[in-house]
Design an enzyme around this catalytic site. Sequence first.
Site, short mmCIF file in Angstrom:
data_model
loop_
_atom_site.label_atom_id
_atom_site.label_comp_id
_atom_site.label_asym_id
_atom_site.label_seq_id
_atom_site.Cartn_x
_atom_site.Cartn_y
_atom_site.Cartn_z
N CYS A 190 0.82 -1.22 0.00
CA CYS A 190 0.00 0.00 0.00
C CYS A 190 0.85 1.27 0.00
O CYS A 190 0.32 2.36 -0.21
CB CYS A 190 -0.94 0.00 1.20
SG CYS A 190 -1.97 -1.49 1.29
N HIS A 222 -3.48 6.70 2.70
CA HIS A 222 -3.87 5.42 2.11
C HIS A 222 -5.28 5.07 2.57
O HIS A 222 -5.61 5.19 3.75
CB HIS A 222 -2.89 4.33 2.53
CG HIS A 222 -3.38 2.94 2.29
ND1 HIS A 222 -3.92 2.55 1.09
CD2 HIS A 222 -3.42 1.85 3.10
CE1 HIS A 222 -4.27 1.27 1.17
NE2 HIS A 222 -3.98 0.83 2.38
N ASN A 227 -10.33 -0.71 -0.17
CA ASN A 227 -8.88 -0.64 -0.08
C ASN A 227 -8.28 -1.16 -1.37
O ASN A 227 -8.35 -2.35 -1.66
CB ASN A 227 -8.42 -1.47 1.12
CG ASN A 227 -6.90 -1.46 1.30
OD1 ASN A 227 -6.16 -1.08 0.41
ND2 ASN A 227 -6.45 -1.91 2.45
#
Length: 336
Positions: free
Chosen positions: A123, A261, A292
């Site tokens: 990520c 993020h 996500n």
Amino acid sequence: MTAKIKPSKGAPYARILGVGGYRPHRVVPNEEILKHIDSSDEWIRSRSGIATRHWAGPDETVATMSVEAGGKAIAAAGLTPEQIGGVIVATVSHFKQTPAVATEIAHLLGTGKPAAFDVSAGCAGFGYGLTLAKGMVTDGTAEYVLVIGVERLSDLTDLEDRSTAFLFGDGAGAVVVGPSKEPAMGPTVWGSEGDKSETITQTLPWDVYRDQKADEVRFPALTQEGQAVFRWAVFEMAKVAQQALDEAGVSPQDLDVFIPHQANMRIIDSMVKTLDLPEHVTVARDVETTGNTSAASIPLAMERLLATGQAKSGDTALVIGFGAGLVYAATVVTLP
């Protein structure tokens, strides 16, 4: 006699010149996830803030999604593909060990013969790619660099895992980094904590399929220790974010936008509180409808903020990515 090496002749500074995004056509609500796990829409929303996510269809591959996002970023920067001298792709869901998908994407975009490579940093991958692109521009090895974060995490989602089945989405986000006459990208604060690498990981390595019959093992999926990751992200990443502000010489009051993020709404809200961000700072909360998307989450959130007018060109933004490794990268940038 020792030869004298000529110094690099890059731009004095670098900046983001354009951004583009691509979200798959299929929208998957929580109700569809609940067909596979014992949970509720209320529980998913309260734990993650996620209501829907996008999942890619057969024709929406890592490469094709990247081409869509990358083409938009190049156009937004006012450039042509031939001007791109580097293509960096951050992803964990390109299943060919080699060659790098960046080479295929560069070809499909019509960029000529740029440097092209993939980055595997979970990520935080987009932040790593952004930093490498900045170095290429200021070093003079490329005038314009395309940085893409792209994932098809639906391929790595265990729909029967109650702790992760609802988290992940697919998509691609891209930016073009090019020369600037003034500072527009701050120093990157990045690093890793490998002692925590098992907190987010793939359930099985690919070589299991070499040693066993495919029907004897489940396809690898992403798994995580949710509480450990949550605590680390909330407490440690707020410190990293503050360090990035300090390194850039920017205070929370100077910020216009915060783009973390998009892992979890509770993590985002906790970081905003810990950093004591002023109310005027626009906070990206794209996770609600996108889920996500790992390396794609920051550029996708950036693209949406600009497209909807929640952020504008010239705004000062703090971006921070964090995830599997555990790795992280944070910097302050001027939005294109």
